[in-house]
Design a protein around this motif. Structure first.
Motif, PDB file in Angstrom:
ATOM      1  N   GLY A  11       0.822  -1.212   0.000  1.00  0.00           N
ATOM      2  CA  GLY A  11       0.000   0.000   0.000  1.00  0.00           C
ATOM      3  C   GLY A  11       0.851   1.254   0.000  1.00  0.00           C
ATOM      4  O   GLY A  11       0.575   2.206  -0.735  1.00  0.00           O
ATOM      5  N   GLY A  14       1.965   2.110  -3.282  1.00  0.00           N
ATOM      6  CA  GLY A  14       0.923   2.344  -4.272  1.00  0.00           C
ATOM      7  C   GLY A  14       0.540   1.092  -5.053  1.00  0.00           C
ATOM      8  O   GLY A  14      -0.134   1.184  -6.078  1.00  0.00           O
ATOM      9  N   TRP A  16      -1.778  -1.167  -4.986  1.00  0.00           N
ATOM     10  CA  TRP A  16      -3.050  -1.373  -4.312  1.00  0.00           C
ATOM     11  C   TRP A  16      -3.635  -2.756  -4.545  1.00  0.00           C
ATOM     12  O   TRP A  16      -4.260  -3.322  -3.642  1.00  0.00           O
ATOM     13  CB  TRP A  16      -4.038  -0.270  -4.711  1.00  0.00           C
ATOM     14  CG  TRP A  16      -3.542   1.080  -4.309  1.00  0.00           C
ATOM     15  CD1 TRP A  16      -3.189   2.112  -5.134  1.00  0.00           C
ATOM     16  CD2 TRP A  16      -3.303   1.542  -2.980  1.00  0.00           C
ATOM     17  NE1 TRP A  16      -2.744   3.187  -4.392  1.00  0.00           N
ATOM     18  CE2 TRP A  16      -2.812   2.868  -3.067  1.00  0.00           C
ATOM     19  CE3 TRP A  16      -3.452   0.982  -1.711  1.00  0.00           C
ATOM     20  CZ2 TRP A  16      -2.478   3.623  -1.959  1.00  0.00           C
ATOM     21  CZ3 TRP A  16      -3.114   1.736  -0.605  1.00  0.00           C
ATOM     22  CH2 TRP A  16      -2.633   3.037  -0.731  1.00  0.00           C
ATOM     23  N   GLU A  20      -4.448  -5.230  -1.627  1.00  0.00           N
ATOM     24  CA  GLU A  20      -5.797  -5.761  -1.449  1.00  0.00           C
ATOM     25  C   GLU A  20      -5.783  -7.280  -1.279  1.00  0.00           C
ATOM     26  O   GLU A  20      -6.416  -7.816  -0.368  1.00  0.00           O
ATOM     27  CB  GLU A  20      -6.668  -5.397  -2.650  1.00  0.00           C
ATOM     28  CG  GLU A  20      -8.051  -6.001  -2.571  1.00  0.00           C
ATOM     29  CD  GLU A  20      -8.808  -5.899  -3.870  1.00  0.00           C
ATOM     30  OE1 GLU A  20      -9.873  -6.539  -3.962  1.00  0.00           O
ATOM     31  OE2 GLU A  20      -8.351  -5.204  -4.804  1.00  0.00           O
ATOM     32  N   VAL A  51      -7.321   0.591   1.707  1.00  0.00           N
ATOM     33  CA  VAL A  51      -6.903   0.165   0.366  1.00  0.00           C
ATOM     34  C   VAL A  51      -8.042   0.394  -0.621  1.00  0.00           C
ATOM     35  O   VAL A  51      -7.837   0.952  -1.706  1.00  0.00           O
ATOM     36  CB  VAL A  51      -6.442  -1.309   0.368  1.00  0.00           C
ATOM     37  CG1 VAL A  51      -6.273  -1.841  -1.046  1.00  0.00           C
ATOM     38  CG2 VAL A  51      -5.143  -1.466   1.159  1.00  0.00           C
ATOM     39  N   ASN A  54      -8.375   4.012  -1.502  1.00  0.00           N
ATOM     40  CA  ASN A  54      -7.320   4.460  -2.404  1.00  0.00           C
ATOM     41  C   ASN A  54      -7.466   3.900  -3.814  1.00  0.00           C
ATOM     42  O   ASN A  54      -6.889   4.431  -4.750  1.00  0.00           O
ATOM     43  CB  ASN A  54      -5.940   4.139  -1.821  1.00  0.00           C
ATOM     44  CG  ASN A  54      -5.540   5.153  -0.790  1.00  0.00           C
ATOM     45  OD1 ASN A  54      -5.132   6.260  -1.119  1.00  0.00           O
ATOM     46  ND2 ASN A  54      -5.698   4.811   0.483  1.00  0.00           N
ATOM     47  N   GLN A  55      -8.225   2.830  -3.954  1.00  0.00           N
ATOM     48  CA  GLN A  55      -8.522   2.273  -5.268  1.00  0.00           C
ATOM     49  C   GLN A  55      -9.751   2.935  -5.893  1.00  0.00           C
ATOM     50  O   GLN A  55     -10.107   2.630  -7.023  1.00  0.00           O
ATOM     51  CB  GLN A  55      -8.789   0.760  -5.167  1.00  0.00           C
ATOM     52  CG  GLN A  55      -7.591  -0.075  -4.832  1.00  0.00           C
ATOM     53  CD  GLN A  55      -7.967  -1.539  -4.644  1.00  0.00           C
ATOM     54  OE1 GLN A  55      -8.971  -1.877  -4.027  1.00  0.00           O
ATOM     55  NE2 GLN A  55      -7.151  -2.419  -5.205  1.00  0.00           N
TER      56      GLN A  55
END
Length: 183
Positions: A11, A14, A16, A20, A51, A54-55
């Protein structure tokens, strides 16, 4: 714990999708081994909600966030720091959805609780006030945002010093407010 740390590292980089996949694995394992209400399980769920946020998967982040907040309220109480942190995380998800009234309600509740429990000058309280100022700015309530922003900055200057990173963050936030007002 090492899988959870690797998920966090992904994470932070970046990555993701990788974060996840490992986050789901951590959460499912903790649910099975520790139970759905264990603090470590809830922490894994919170990380997965982060997560998802951020996605851009805001509905999934919201669903997890509500579940975490409700469980923490029931298990730890409404004034527990973990409960307040879960409320803050959910508010951030609502903010990404443009649901500013709900953001404001959660941030006000967190701020008032922290003021009562920790005092007006505690760093966590000041972060809550700053979050509310940010919310007011996003609502276009610049006068309210500025008032709170100046309060946070002045308190941080006095308590932490003028060159502390949090003081500088407060100054940058005020600059953002002034810029958005054409000042």
């Amino acid at each position: 714990m090492s899988v959870a740390n690797l998920a966090r590292t992904h994470g932070n980089q970046g990555r993701w999708k990788d974060a996840e996949e490992l986050g789901v694995q951590v959460m499912e394992t903790r649910k099975r081994v520790l139970g759905e209400e264990h603090p470590d399980t809830l922490n894994g769920m919170a990380r997965l909600a982060f997560v998802y946020r951020n996605q851009g998967r805001l509905k999934e982040a919201e669903e997890l966030g509500v579940q975490i907040m409700e469980t923490r309220k029931r298990v730890s109480g409404e004034e527990h720091p973990d409960t307040l942190n879960s409320m803050t995380s959910l508010a951030l998800t609502y903010g990404n959805q443009g649901r500013w009234k709900e953001v404001e309600e959660l941030f006000v509740q967190v701020m008032e609780t922290r003021k009562r429990m920790l005092g007006e000058e505690h760093p966590d309280t000041l972060m809550s006030v700053a979050n509310l100022a940010w919310t007011h700015g996003n609502q276009g309530r610049w006068k309210d945002a500025e008032e709170l922003g100046v309060q946070v900055m002045e308190t941080r200057k006095r308590v932490l010093g003028e060159e502390h990173p949090e003081t500088l963050n407060s100054m940058a936030h005020l600059a953002w407010m002034y810029s958005n007002q054409g000042r």
